[in-house]
Design a protein around this motif. Structure first.
Motif, mmCIF file in Angstrom:
data_model
loop_
_atom_site.group_PDB
_atom_site.id
_atom_site.type_symbol
_atom_site.label_atom_id
_atom_site.label_comp_id
_atom_site.label_asym_id
_atom_site.label_seq_id
_atom_site.Cartn_x
_atom_site.Cartn_y
_atom_site.Cartn_z
ATOM 1 N N ALA A 162 0.829 -1.209 0.000
ATOM 2 C CA ALA A 162 0.000 0.000 0.000
ATOM 3 C C ALA A 162 0.861 1.256 0.000
ATOM 4 N N ALA A 163 1.940 1.240 0.767
ATOM 5 C CA ALA A 163 2.842 2.394 0.803
ATOM 6 C C ALA A 163 3.489 2.611 -0.559
ATOM 7 N N SER A 164 3.975 1.536 -1.149
ATOM 8 C CA SER A 164 4.594 1.627 -2.471
ATOM 9 C C SER A 164 3.597 2.145 -3.503
ATOM 10 N N HIS A 165 2.361 1.655 -3.432
ATOM 11 C CA HIS A 165 1.335 2.104 -4.382
ATOM 12 C C HIS A 165 1.033 3.591 -4.207
ATOM 13 N N SER A 166 0.963 4.043 -2.984
ATOM 14 C CA SER A 166 0.652 5.458 -2.775
ATOM 15 C C SER A 166 1.781 6.360 -3.259
ATOM 16 N N LEU A 167 3.001 5.859 -3.276
ATOM 17 C CA LEU A 167 4.142 6.655 -3.728
ATOM 18 C C LEU A 167 4.374 6.575 -5.233
ATOM 19 N N THR A 168 4.084 5.413 -5.835
ATOM 20 C CA THR A 168 4.398 5.214 -7.258
ATOM 21 C C THR A 168 3.165 5.128 -8.155
ATOM 22 N N HIS A 169 1.998 4.921 -7.554
ATOM 23 C CA HIS A 169 0.734 4.711 -8.279
ATOM 24 C C HIS A 169 0.769 3.450 -9.134
ATOM 25 N N GLU A 170 1.618 2.493 -8.714
ATOM 26 C CA GLU A 170 1.714 1.188 -9.361
ATOM 27 C C GLU A 170 1.712 0.122 -8.271
ATOM 28 N N TRP A 171 1.198 -1.045 -8.612
ATOM 29 C CA TRP A 171 1.256 -2.168 -7.679
ATOM 30 C C TRP A 171 2.573 -2.886 -7.911
ATOM 31 N N ARG A 172 3.583 -2.582 -7.099
ATOM 32 C CA ARG A 172 4.937 -3.111 -7.240
ATOM 33 C C ARG A 172 5.081 -4.404 -6.453
ATOM 34 N N ILE A 173 4.849 -5.508 -7.115
ATOM 35 C CA ILE A 173 4.927 -6.789 -6.422
ATOM 36 C C ILE A 173 6.356 -7.322 -6.332
ATOM 37 N N ASP A 174 7.280 -6.684 -7.047
ATOM 38 C CA ASP A 174 8.657 -7.154 -7.026
ATOM 39 C C ASP A 174 9.303 -7.021 -5.648
ATOM 40 N N HIS A 175 8.775 -6.157 -4.803
ATOM 41 C CA HIS A 175 9.327 -5.970 -3.464
ATOM 42 C C HIS A 175 8.770 -6.964 -2.447
ATOM 43 N N VAL A 176 7.711 -7.652 -2.789
ATOM 44 C CA VAL A 176 7.036 -8.527 -1.820
ATOM 45 C C VAL A 176 7.943 -9.669 -1.376
ATOM 46 N N VAL A 177 8.627 -10.295 -2.298
ATOM 47 C CA VAL A 177 9.495 -11.429 -1.953
ATOM 48 C C VAL A 177 10.602 -10.975 -1.013
ATOM 49 N N GLU A 178 11.254 -9.876 -1.352
ATOM 50 C CA GLU A 178 12.346 -9.390 -0.505
ATOM 51 C C GLU A 178 11.828 -8.895 0.839
ATOM 52 N N SER A 179 10.684 -8.223 0.850
ATOM 53 C CA SER A 179 10.095 -7.759 2.110
ATOM 54 C C SER A 179 9.773 -8.938 3.017
ATOM 55 N N CYS A 180 9.274 -10.005 2.439
ATOM 56 C CA CYS A 180 8.964 -11.210 3.205
ATOM 57 C C CYS A 180 10.243 -11.796 3.797
ATOM 58 N N ARG A 181 11.275 -11.910 3.001
ATOM 59 C CA ARG A 181 12.552 -12.445 3.495
ATOM 60 C C ARG A 181 13.114 -11.592 4.628
ATOM 61 N N ILE A 182 13.068 -10.276 4.452
ATOM 62 C CA ILE A 182 13.586 -9.361 5.469
ATOM 63 C C ILE A 182 12.822 -9.536 6.775
ATOM 64 N N TRP A 183 11.487 -9.568 6.694
ATOM 65 C CA TRP A 183 10.670 -9.685 7.905
ATOM 66 C C TRP A 183 10.935 -11.015 8.603
ATOM 67 N N LEU A 184 10.988 -12.090 7.845
ATOM 68 C CA LEU A 184 11.231 -13.407 8.428
ATOM 69 C C LEU A 184 12.604 -13.466 9.100
ATOM 70 N N ARG A 185 13.607 -12.954 8.434
ATOM 71 C CA ARG A 185 14.963 -12.962 8.990
ATOM 72 C C ARG A 185 15.020 -12.114 10.271
ATOM 73 N N ARG A 186 14.408 -10.935 10.236
ATOM 74 C CA ARG A 186 14.405 -10.037 11.392
ATOM 75 C C ARG A 186 13.721 -10.686 12.602
ATOM 76 N N ASN A 187 12.730 -11.520 12.346
ATOM 77 C CA ASN A 187 11.977 -12.151 13.422
ATOM 78 C C ASN A 187 12.395 -13.598 13.690
ATOM 79 N N SER A 188 13.491 -14.004 13.087
ATOM 80 C CA SER A 188 14.037 -15.363 13.257
ATOM 81 C C SER A 188 12.989 -16.434 13.003
#
Length: 114
Positions: free
Chosen positions: A25-51
């Motif tokens: 939602a944040a990416s969409h509000s900034l770019t006006h596009e649904w940027r799904i390319d960040h979802v995989v990396e965001s998921c990895r980052i969150w999982l790693r951060r939370n072990s």
């Protein structure tokens, strides 16, 4: 520290989903596009951060659910992410800002979706 399977921690699943929805939602509000390319990396980052660990297929499913919620469900739930409030969604180290009203509403929506 060893990683735990996220399927063993139900609240973590809702928090991960909320993180992905907020990121989309944040990416969409900034770019006006649904940027799904960040979802995989965001998921990895969150999982790693939370072990935590999640099977790759489950990560794909979560990404698809996050996109569906961000594109179709937020507006219907009265949740609007505007460019002016994107920064309030996250803390300085890019974690969810649980004191933000929008995040509280998103988290409730994500819990219901699971």
């Amino acid at each position: 520290m060893a990683e735990s399977d996220i399927n063993e921690v139900s609240e973590a699943r809702a928090e991960l989903l909320c993180y992905l929805v907020a990121t989309l939602a944040a990416s969409h509000s900034l770019t006006h596009e649904w940027r799904i390319d960040h979802v995989v990396e965001s998921c990895r980052i969150w999982l790693r951060r939370n072990s935590l660990w999640m099977d790759w297929l489950e990560r794909v499913r979560f990404g698809q659910l996050a996109l569906k919620l961000a594109k179709r469900e937020l507006k219907g739930a009265g949740i609007a992410v505007r460019q002016s409030n994107v920064q309030a969604l996250f803390t300085g180290d890019m974690q969810l800002n649980y004191s933000c009203t929008v995040i509280k509403k998103m988290l409730a929506l994500c819990r219901d979706a699971l």
